[in-house]
Design a protein around this motif. Structure first.
Motif, PDB file in Angstrom:
ATOM      1  N   LEU A  42       0.808  -1.218   0.000  1.00 27.66           N
ATOM      2  CA  LEU A  42       0.000   0.000   0.000  1.00 27.66           C
ATOM      3  C   LEU A  42       0.847   1.277   0.000  1.00 27.66           C
ATOM      4  O   LEU A  42       0.305   2.368   0.182  1.00 27.66           O
ATOM      5  CB  LEU A  42      -0.927   0.014   1.229  1.00 27.66           C
ATOM      6  CG  LEU A  42      -2.035  -1.042   1.237  1.00 27.66           C
ATOM      7  CD1 LEU A  42      -2.800  -0.997   2.558  1.00 27.66           C
ATOM      8  CD2 LEU A  42      -2.995  -0.839   0.079  1.00 27.66           C
ATOM      9  N   THR A  83      -0.256   3.938  -2.540  1.00 25.76           N
ATOM     10  CA  THR A  83      -1.530   4.539  -2.121  1.00 25.76           C
ATOM     11  C   THR A  83      -1.295   5.541  -1.000  1.00 25.76           C
ATOM     12  O   THR A  83      -1.864   6.638  -1.001  1.00 25.76           O
ATOM     13  CB  THR A  83      -2.507   3.453  -1.638  1.00 25.76           C
ATOM     14  OG1 THR A  83      -2.742   2.540  -2.711  1.00 25.76           O
ATOM     15  CG2 THR A  83      -3.827   4.057  -1.191  1.00 25.76           C
ATOM     16  N   GLN A  98       0.319   8.814  -2.336  1.00 30.53           N
ATOM     17  CA  GLN A  98      -0.690   9.683  -2.951  1.00 30.53           C
ATOM     18  C   GLN A  98      -1.531  10.378  -1.893  1.00 30.53           C
ATOM     19  O   GLN A  98      -1.889  11.542  -2.031  1.00 30.53           O
ATOM     20  CB  GLN A  98      -1.578   8.872  -3.898  1.00 30.53           C
ATOM     21  CG  GLN A  98      -0.838   8.399  -5.135  1.00 30.53           C
ATOM     22  CD  GLN A  98      -1.667   7.493  -6.036  1.00 30.53           C
ATOM     23  OE1 GLN A  98      -1.227   7.162  -7.129  1.00 30.53           O
ATOM     24  NE2 GLN A  98      -2.830   7.096  -5.619  1.00 30.53           N
ATOM     25  N   GLU A 148      -1.772  11.578  -8.911  1.00 27.96           N
ATOM     26  CA  GLU A 148      -1.698  10.175  -9.291  1.00 27.96           C
ATOM     27  C   GLU A 148      -0.235   9.958  -9.658  1.00 27.96           C
ATOM     28  O   GLU A 148       0.332  10.728 -10.446  1.00 27.96           O
ATOM     29  CB  GLU A 148      -2.601   9.874 -10.491  1.00 27.96           C
ATOM     30  CG  GLU A 148      -4.085  10.088 -10.234  1.00 27.96           C
ATOM     31  CD  GLU A 148      -4.671   9.040  -9.303  1.00 27.96           C
ATOM     32  OE1 GLU A 148      -4.095   7.927  -9.226  1.00 27.96           O
ATOM     33  OE2 GLU A 148      -5.684   9.334  -8.643  1.00 27.96           O
TER      34      GLU A 148
END
Length: 201
Positions: free
Chosen positions: A19, A22, A25, A155
């Motif tokens: 992760l 993620t 971001q 992103e």
């Protein structure tokens, strides 16, 4: 984050890495905010809002201008007639803001004051910059109005719109924040201190 071992700390292993992107971001905007607080303002995108509509009170020598929707930090604001620009935008809750309603204690052309507040414009509540002040009866015109806009979430696959000078510091600040999520406080602190060293250099 692969450089963590160079600072004498453990890196992520196994499923811990699943992760990480993620998390990067998710923490990017907060890392950018931290960078704004420590690096020179010219490292960041600077925009002009001097063309905004002024709501003036010529009789009082005061007025306000709507702040852009992406406003984050004031760089410089100057009304025509002020002796100097200001780069400080006080919160409406600040004690300095509280004395601006008094013509004897508020800002003046020599020591101007700007306050962030909310006003109803066109039937909607808008965030504005209130300025204090100009001589009563004088026409009001913005000479300079510059700000740093809040960066948008990213992103990782897309191009990031930041100065080349900020790529490395932002990478370290993002890594620091992610390590904090994983409760690796020592490496998080070491990475943040590395960024502070970049400022000194």
């Amino acid at each position: 984050m692969n450089e963590a071992g160079a600072i004498g700390q453990d890196t992520f292993v196994g499923a811990d890495t699943s992760l990480v992107e993620t998390h990067i971001q998710a923490v990017f905007v907060d890392a950018w905010r931290k960078a704004v607080s420590v690096f020179p303002k010219h490292y960041f995108t600077i925009k002009d809002f001097s063309g905004g509509t002024i709501i003036e009170n010529i009789g009082q020598g005061t007025g306000y201008i709507e702040l852009p929707a992406d406003f984050y930090l004031l760089v410089s604001f100057k009304m025509d007639g002020w002796h100097t620009a200001t780069n400080v935008l006080y919160s409406i809750s600040d004690s300095i803001a509280a004395v601006q309603s008094n013509e004897f204690t508020r800002g003046n052309p020599i020591r101007p004051v700007c306050v962030q507040n909310e006003q109803v414009i066109g039937g909607k509540v808008k965030t504005v910059l209130e300025y204090y002040s100009l001589p009563r009866g004088r026409g009001q015109k913005v000479e300079q109005a510059l700000y740093i806009p809040l960066i948008k979430p990213i992103e990782l696959e897309t191009e990031i719109d930041v100065s080349d000078k900020l790529f490395v510091p932002l990478a370290y600040l993002c890594a620091s924040a992610v390590y904090l999520i994983y409760e690796k406080g020592e490496i998080s602190k070491a990475l943040e201190e590395k960024v502070l060293g970049m400022v000194a250099n």
